[in-house]
Design a protein around this motif. Sequence first.
Motif, PDB file in Angstrom:
ATOM      1  N   UNK A 359       0.811  -1.222   0.000  1.00  0.00           N
ATOM      2  CA  UNK A 359       0.000   0.000   0.000  1.00  0.00           C
ATOM      3  C   UNK A 359       0.841   1.267   0.000  1.00  0.00           C
ATOM      4  N   UNK A 360       2.162   1.130  -0.092  1.00  0.00           N
ATOM      5  CA  UNK A 360       3.048   2.282   0.036  1.00  0.00           C
ATOM      6  C   UNK A 360       2.740   3.373  -0.990  1.00  0.00           C
ATOM      7  N   UNK A 361       2.448   2.970  -2.211  1.00  0.00           N
ATOM      8  CA  UNK A 361       2.207   3.932  -3.273  1.00  0.00           C
ATOM      9  C   UNK A 361       0.969   4.773  -3.086  1.00  0.00           C
ATOM     10  N   UNK A 362       0.112   4.389  -2.159  1.00  0.00           N
ATOM     11  CA  UNK A 362      -1.119   5.151  -1.917  1.00  0.00           C
ATOM     12  C   UNK A 362      -0.960   6.173  -0.801  1.00  0.00           C
ATOM     13  N   UNK A 363       0.206   6.210  -0.155  1.00  0.00           N
ATOM     14  CA  UNK A 363       0.439   7.130   0.952  1.00  0.00           C
ATOM     15  C   UNK A 363       0.848   8.490   0.401  1.00  0.00           C
ATOM     16  N   UNK A 413     -11.115  -1.460   6.803  1.00  0.00           N
ATOM     17  CA  UNK A 413     -10.383  -1.620   5.543  1.00  0.00           C
ATOM     18  C   UNK A 413     -10.312  -3.104   5.219  1.00  0.00           C
ATOM     19  N   UNK A 414     -11.054  -3.526   4.202  1.00  0.00           N
ATOM     20  CA  UNK A 414     -11.041  -4.953   3.867  1.00  0.00           C
ATOM     21  C   UNK A 414      -9.952  -5.320   2.871  1.00  0.00           C
ATOM     22  N   UNK A 415      -9.388  -4.299   2.188  1.00  0.00           N
ATOM     23  CA  UNK A 415      -8.365  -4.556   1.168  1.00  0.00           C
ATOM     24  C   UNK A 415      -7.363  -3.395   1.215  1.00  0.00           C
ATOM     25  N   UNK A 416      -6.065  -3.687   1.461  1.00  0.00           N
ATOM     26  CA  UNK A 416      -5.083  -2.600   1.544  1.00  0.00           C
ATOM     27  C   UNK A 416      -5.060  -1.685   0.326  1.00  0.00           C
ATOM     28  N   UNK A 417      -5.478  -2.182  -0.836  1.00  0.00           N
ATOM     29  CA  UNK A 417      -5.479  -1.345  -2.035  1.00  0.00           C
ATOM     30  C   UNK A 417      -6.504  -0.220  -1.942  1.00  0.00           C
ATOM     31  N   UNK A 418      -7.444  -0.353  -1.023  1.00  0.00           N
ATOM     32  CA  UNK A 418      -8.467   0.676  -0.846  1.00  0.00           C
ATOM     33  C   UNK A 418      -8.124   1.642   0.282  1.00  0.00           C
ATOM     34  N   UNK A 419      -6.864   1.677   0.647  1.00  0.00           N
ATOM     35  CA  UNK A 419      -6.420   2.525   1.746  1.00  0.00           C
ATOM     36  C   UNK A 419      -6.752   4.004   1.539  1.00  0.00           C
ATOM     37  N   UNK A 420      -6.542   4.573   0.345  1.00  0.00           N
ATOM     38  CA  UNK A 420      -6.833   6.005   0.192  1.00  0.00           C
ATOM     39  C   UNK A 420      -8.267   6.381   0.563  1.00  0.00           C
ATOM     40  N   UNK A 421      -9.236   5.555   0.177  1.00  0.00           N
ATOM     41  CA  UNK A 421     -10.640   5.857   0.507  1.00  0.00           C
ATOM     42  C   UNK A 421     -10.868   5.801   2.010  1.00  0.00           C
ATOM     43  N   UNK A 422     -10.257   4.813   2.662  1.00  0.00           N
ATOM     44  CA  UNK A 422     -10.416   4.685   4.118  1.00  0.00           C
ATOM     45  C   UNK A 422      -9.768   5.860   4.837  1.00  0.00           C
ATOM     46  N   UNK A 423      -8.602   6.294   4.354  1.00  0.00           N
ATOM     47  CA  UNK A 423      -7.936   7.446   4.969  1.00  0.00           C
ATOM     48  C   UNK A 423      -8.767   8.709   4.794  1.00  0.00           C
ATOM     49  N   UNK A 424      -9.344   8.865   3.614  1.00  0.00           N
ATOM     50  CA  UNK A 424     -10.169  10.042   3.352  1.00  0.00           C
ATOM     51  C   UNK A 424     -11.373  10.082   4.274  1.00  0.00           C
ATOM     52  N   UNK A 425     -11.923   8.905   4.591  1.00  0.00           N
ATOM     53  CA  UNK A 425     -13.121   8.827   5.424  1.00  0.00           C
ATOM     54  C   UNK A 425     -12.864   9.296   6.849  1.00  0.00           C
ATOM     55  N   UNK A 426     -11.635   9.131   7.346  1.00  0.00           N
ATOM     56  CA  UNK A 426     -11.383   9.483   8.748  1.00  0.00           C
ATOM     57  C   UNK A 426     -10.548  10.757   8.910  1.00  0.00           C
ATOM     58  N   UNK A 427     -10.067  11.331   7.818  1.00  0.00           N
ATOM     59  CA  UNK A 427      -9.242  12.538   7.932  1.00  0.00           C
ATOM     60  C   UNK A 427      -9.855  13.758   7.265  1.00  0.00           C
TER      61      UNK A 427
END
Length: 428
Positions: A359-363, A413-427
């Motif tokens: 998931x590094x590339x999504x940070x 977060x059910x899939x690490x590839x969806x990390x950006x959406x999860x981060x957006x939801x809480x930040x």
Amino acid sequence: MLAAMSTAARRSSPQATGVPRVRADACPGSLRLHAADDGTLARIRVPGGVLTVRQAEALGEAAERLGDGELHLTSRGNVQLRGLRGECGGELTQLLDTAGLSPSPAHERVRNIVASPLSGVDGRGVREVRPWLTDLDAALCASETAQALSGRFLFALDDGRGDVAGLGADVTVRATEDDSAQLALGTGPEALRLSAEDAARGSLLAAETFVEAVQASGTHAWRVDELSCQRGELLQMVSHRLRAEGIAHGRRTRDTAHADGPLIGAVGNGLSVHVPLGRLSALRWRELTRVAVGELRLTPWSGVVLPATRADADEPLARLAAVGLVTDPGSPWLRVGACIGRPGCAKSRADVQSDATAALGTVGPNDLPLYWSGCERRCGRPRGDRIDVVAAPAGGYRLSTAVRGQHPRTADLDDPSRLPAALAAITS
């Protein structure tokens, strides 16, 4: 080019006091080994993170000959060797003794000292803390009382810039502009002002006073903030002890200003690099020891500082970058950390290091630091504002913000590839 590592902003936060412990500390060391899922583990204390090149070479030899070939950095600038053969304890002990890495077997687990890694290198600190480090380690190893400290008790020696002062150490000494020092206990708001010459001795006396307070309480408190008495009471006890030893001091409000950890890139006559996930392969470690002159300094932020190098700054940086060490101040690795996870830890629910890497590339460059954990213990997590990414019992991850002054916000977060959406939801 220089940039502060964002994961280095480890601010102090209030901790619960009087936490009951029902057992003595079982923290691993180089003599007390720990059985992990990937083999036996040894934790080698490196006071101040300082290693001579010869000592660094000896640790690399131990990792390759006895373990999994890697050196794993801890959040206290120590080294863990993993995947060790169960019967290698005697060989490891001899190797460490020969290299001067175990000056006192009775104290090997309590030599937990962090020190400003760039002290004396970049000209920013108030004073050079190396004399404090040398004196404190020697005094610690000579103290019979200090043998009773837990393997989790931590000293911090800050050169005045405020980098290690925010790590929540049990005894923190911070240099001040008037050629004195502040001595603080745990996360308490007050400190004792004493002369810089008495700083190391005062630190040991504070630790010995803590041991005596724990023994008097009949508990198994491992850290200052766990002691049942109030911090102010312990500070008063330390004050009495200092006075009895003829050390002049006064009570002050603690300086709480903190700074980021080491910069990335060329610093003074040396270099500072970041180690992804704190894992140093044999190739990376050999390259560091070849580039370094005199010594290496391991940082509490998964980094290595080389105070001096064998050539001009550009060539060593390129060599270190070529083996996977981070020399780019814009790298997302500066905002990502993780515990060991599977397969090394039986309690972990996921291979968090692989997921963090994937998931590094999504940070993004402005994201809060992320710390991936295989369970709720969150071993090795940093202090300060961050987002915890914890493996969930039923699969996937649970994200939660840890920001001073704000209530946690969470997302699944059910899939690490969806990390950006999860981060957006809480930040957002």
